[in-house]
Design a protein around this motif. Sequence first.
Motif, PDB file in Angstrom:
ATOM      1  N   LEU A 170       0.837  -1.214   0.000  1.00  0.00           N
ATOM      2  CA  LEU A 170       0.000   0.000   0.000  1.00  0.00           C
ATOM      3  C   LEU A 170       0.866   1.255   0.000  1.00  0.00           C
ATOM      4  O   LEU A 170       0.582   2.222  -0.708  1.00  0.00           O
ATOM      5  N   LEU A 171       1.947   1.229   0.793  1.00  0.00           N
ATOM      6  CA  LEU A 171       2.849   2.388   0.841  1.00  0.00           C
ATOM      7  C   LEU A 171       3.551   2.586  -0.508  1.00  0.00           C
ATOM      8  O   LEU A 171       3.744   3.718  -0.958  1.00  0.00           O
ATOM      9  N   TRP A 172       3.922   1.467  -1.146  1.00  0.00           N
ATOM     10  CA  TRP A 172       4.595   1.549  -2.456  1.00  0.00           C
ATOM     11  C   TRP A 172       3.664   2.214  -3.472  1.00  0.00           C
ATOM     12  O   TRP A 172       4.072   3.069  -4.245  1.00  0.00           O
ATOM     13  N   LYS A 173       2.393   1.835  -3.430  1.00  0.00           N
ATOM     14  CA  LYS A 173       1.393   2.427  -4.330  1.00  0.00           C
ATOM     15  C   LYS A 173       1.266   3.930  -4.085  1.00  0.00           C
ATOM     16  O   LYS A 173       0.985   4.694  -5.000  1.00  0.00           O
ATOM     17  N   LYS A 174       1.443   4.330  -2.820  1.00  0.00           N
ATOM     18  CA  LYS A 174       1.341   5.751  -2.482  1.00  0.00           C
ATOM     19  C   LYS A 174       2.663   6.471  -2.713  1.00  0.00           C
ATOM     20  O   LYS A 174       2.842   7.602  -2.262  1.00  0.00           O
TER      21      LYS A 174
ATOM     22  N   PHE B 222       8.915  -2.326   5.142  1.00  0.00           N
ATOM     23  CA  PHE B 222       7.963  -3.417   5.351  1.00  0.00           C
ATOM     24  C   PHE B 222       8.304  -4.620   4.476  1.00  0.00           C
ATOM     25  O   PHE B 222       8.193  -5.762   4.915  1.00  0.00           O
ATOM     26  N   TYR B 223       8.734  -4.355   3.249  1.00  0.00           N
ATOM     27  CA  TYR B 223       9.099  -5.449   2.347  1.00  0.00           C
ATOM     28  C   TYR B 223      10.236  -6.293   2.922  1.00  0.00           C
ATOM     29  O   TYR B 223      10.186  -7.514   2.884  1.00  0.00           O
ATOM     30  N   VAL B 224      11.276  -5.627   3.444  1.00  0.00           N
ATOM     31  CA  VAL B 224      12.411  -6.420   3.925  1.00  0.00           C
ATOM     32  C   VAL B 224      12.073  -7.181   5.207  1.00  0.00           C
ATOM     33  O   VAL B 224      12.596  -8.277   5.433  1.00  0.00           O
TER      34      VAL B 224
END
Length: 174
Positions: free
Chosen positions: A86-90, A99-101
């Motif tokens: 969601l953060l990546w999309k934003k 969060f990914y790592v």
Amino acid sequence: MPLAVTHVLLTIIVVDIWRDYFTKHKRYVTMHTLFLAGVGGLLPDLDVPFNIAANWMGMTLPKLLQHGGITHTPFFALLFFIPGYLLWKKRKHRMAMYFYVVSFGILFHIFLDWFLGGGSYEGIMWLFPFSLQGFKVHLLLLVGGGNIPSALDAVILLFWLWHEEMKHKITDFI
Ligand SMILES: [Zn+2]
């Protein structure tokens, strides 16, 4: 059974190598990202101190909260992957990468526990929450465990030191 150093360092090494040689998103991967990758690599074993604390208070936790339970499932990793997505999309790329790592660290941890031996005796519940079936290879237990985990720790630590040394030598030349 891989020890804390193995879990933390191996996750950092993998993320570091990925950052150095494979990603085109290098600028989103900071020192904080590497730190959090290491934390993520150990996070599933949070169930260990959690159970010790519960035992002190005279409680026995349900099986899912015991060592090798819910924190050792891809489902737990997904809880970190979703906010990352969601953060990546934003376009909050750096934050998303944190969060990914962590999510990767958790998956990598349970992979190591599944393959080398760790978590619960029954193995990793890869399909949770759809099934509670455990899966395991537990290679180190098959070959007789013993001192292998500590040896592995030492080898990984040395490899990491060597990698850092090489990397900095190379950057000295640039
Ligand atoms: Zn574990």
